[in-house]
Design a protein around this motif. Sequence first.
Motif, mmCIF file in Angstrom:
data_model
loop_
_atom_site.group_PDB
_atom_site.id
_atom_site.type_symbol
_atom_site.label_atom_id
_atom_site.label_comp_id
_atom_site.label_asym_id
_atom_site.label_seq_id
_atom_site.Cartn_x
_atom_site.Cartn_y
_atom_site.Cartn_z
ATOM 1 N N ASP A 58 0.814 -1.221 0.000
ATOM 2 C CA ASP A 58 0.000 0.000 0.000
ATOM 3 C C ASP A 58 0.843 1.264 0.000
ATOM 4 N N ARG A 59 1.931 1.267 0.755
ATOM 5 C CA ARG A 59 2.769 2.467 0.817
ATOM 6 C C ARG A 59 3.403 2.755 -0.534
ATOM 7 N N GLU A 60 3.848 1.708 -1.207
ATOM 8 C CA GLU A 60 4.460 1.901 -2.523
ATOM 9 C C GLU A 60 3.445 2.404 -3.528
ATOM 10 N N GLN A 61 2.198 1.996 -3.399
ATOM 11 C CA GLN A 61 1.157 2.480 -4.289
ATOM 12 C C GLN A 61 0.835 3.933 -3.986
ATOM 13 N N ASN A 62 0.799 4.313 -2.706
ATOM 14 C CA ASN A 62 0.449 5.675 -2.324
ATOM 15 C C ASN A 62 1.549 6.678 -2.644
ATOM 16 N N ILE A 63 2.793 6.299 -2.447
ATOM 17 C CA ILE A 63 3.910 7.183 -2.745
ATOM 18 C C ILE A 63 4.666 6.558 -3.905
ATOM 19 N N ASN A 64 4.389 7.016 -5.108
ATOM 20 C CA ASN A 64 4.966 6.439 -6.302
ATOM 21 C C ASN A 64 6.341 7.046 -6.553
ATOM 22 N N VAL A 65 7.378 6.305 -6.207
ATOM 23 C CA VAL A 65 8.739 6.797 -6.359
ATOM 24 C C VAL A 65 9.099 6.912 -7.841
ATOM 25 N N ALA A 66 8.548 6.065 -8.685
ATOM 26 C CA ALA A 66 8.841 6.142 -10.115
ATOM 27 C C ALA A 66 8.368 7.476 -10.692
ATOM 28 N N ALA A 67 7.221 7.960 -10.229
ATOM 29 C CA ALA A 67 6.698 9.237 -10.708
ATOM 30 C C ALA A 67 7.425 10.414 -10.054
ATOM 31 N N ASN A 68 8.009 10.183 -8.885
ATOM 32 C CA ASN A 68 8.744 11.218 -8.138
ATOM 33 C C ASN A 68 10.111 10.662 -7.761
ATOM 34 N N PRO A 69 11.041 10.556 -8.703
ATOM 35 C CA PRO A 69 12.317 9.886 -8.418
ATOM 36 C C PRO A 69 13.115 10.523 -7.294
ATOM 37 N N GLY A 70 12.928 11.799 -7.018
ATOM 38 C CA GLY A 70 13.649 12.448 -5.930
ATOM 39 C C GLY A 70 13.255 11.934 -4.562
ATOM 40 N N LEU A 71 12.083 11.318 -4.443
ATOM 41 C CA LEU A 71 11.622 10.815 -3.145
ATOM 42 C C LEU A 71 12.506 9.696 -2.618
ATOM 43 N N ALA A 72 13.119 8.941 -3.499
ATOM 44 C CA ALA A 72 13.961 7.833 -3.065
ATOM 45 C C ALA A 72 15.188 8.332 -2.307
ATOM 46 N N LEU A 73 15.563 9.597 -2.510
ATOM 47 C CA LEU A 73 16.758 10.146 -1.896
ATOM 48 C C LEU A 73 16.469 11.046 -0.695
ATOM 49 N N VAL A 74 15.212 11.324 -0.425
ATOM 50 C CA VAL A 74 14.839 12.251 0.637
ATOM 51 C C VAL A 74 14.578 11.467 1.916
ATOM 52 N N PRO A 75 15.423 11.643 2.957
ATOM 53 C CA PRO A 75 15.206 10.880 4.181
ATOM 54 C C PRO A 75 14.134 11.465 5.095
ATOM 55 N N PHE A 76 13.849 12.773 4.952
ATOM 56 C CA PHE A 76 12.871 13.429 5.808
ATOM 57 C C PHE A 76 11.927 14.266 4.954
ATOM 58 N N MET A 77 10.709 14.451 5.452
ATOM 59 C CA MET A 77 9.709 15.217 4.707
ATOM 60 C C MET A 77 8.821 15.958 5.697
ATOM 61 N N ASP A 78 8.388 17.161 5.307
ATOM 62 C CA ASP A 78 7.499 17.902 6.208
ATOM 63 C C ASP A 78 6.119 17.245 6.217
ATOM 64 N N ARG A 79 5.377 17.546 7.248
ATOM 65 C CA ARG A 79 4.082 16.887 7.462
ATOM 66 C C ARG A 79 3.082 17.162 6.343
ATOM 67 N N GLN A 80 3.048 18.404 5.867
ATOM 68 C CA GLN A 80 2.091 18.781 4.820
ATOM 69 C C GLN A 80 2.326 17.966 3.551
ATOM 70 N N ARG A 81 3.563 17.891 3.122
ATOM 71 C CA ARG A 81 3.901 17.151 1.894
ATOM 72 C C ARG A 81 3.617 15.664 2.074
ATOM 73 N N PHE A 82 3.968 15.117 3.231
ATOM 74 C CA PHE A 82 3.716 13.706 3.514
ATOM 75 C C PHE A 82 2.228 13.400 3.428
ATOM 76 N N CYS A 83 1.408 14.256 4.029
ATOM 77 C CA CYS A 83 -0.041 14.048 3.997
ATOM 78 C C CYS A 83 -0.571 14.052 2.568
#
Length: 66
Positions: free
Chosen positions: A3-28
Amino acid sequence: MNDREQNINVAANPGLALVPFMDRQRFCSLVGITPNVLAVWVREGRVKTVSMGKRSLIDLREWWMQ
């Protein structure tokens, strides 16, 4: 794909694979939950956070490992 991989599509957002932290608004917005749901998850320990100065960021390293 879980489910997490479906919700946060790293292929569509390749930069997400390199980001260790994220603000709450963006995560939501990426996961598709409200800030209130995230607050409950943080309180219950389901989502780990890291304090950086005045900010509390979501620890994506912990999120992916769950």
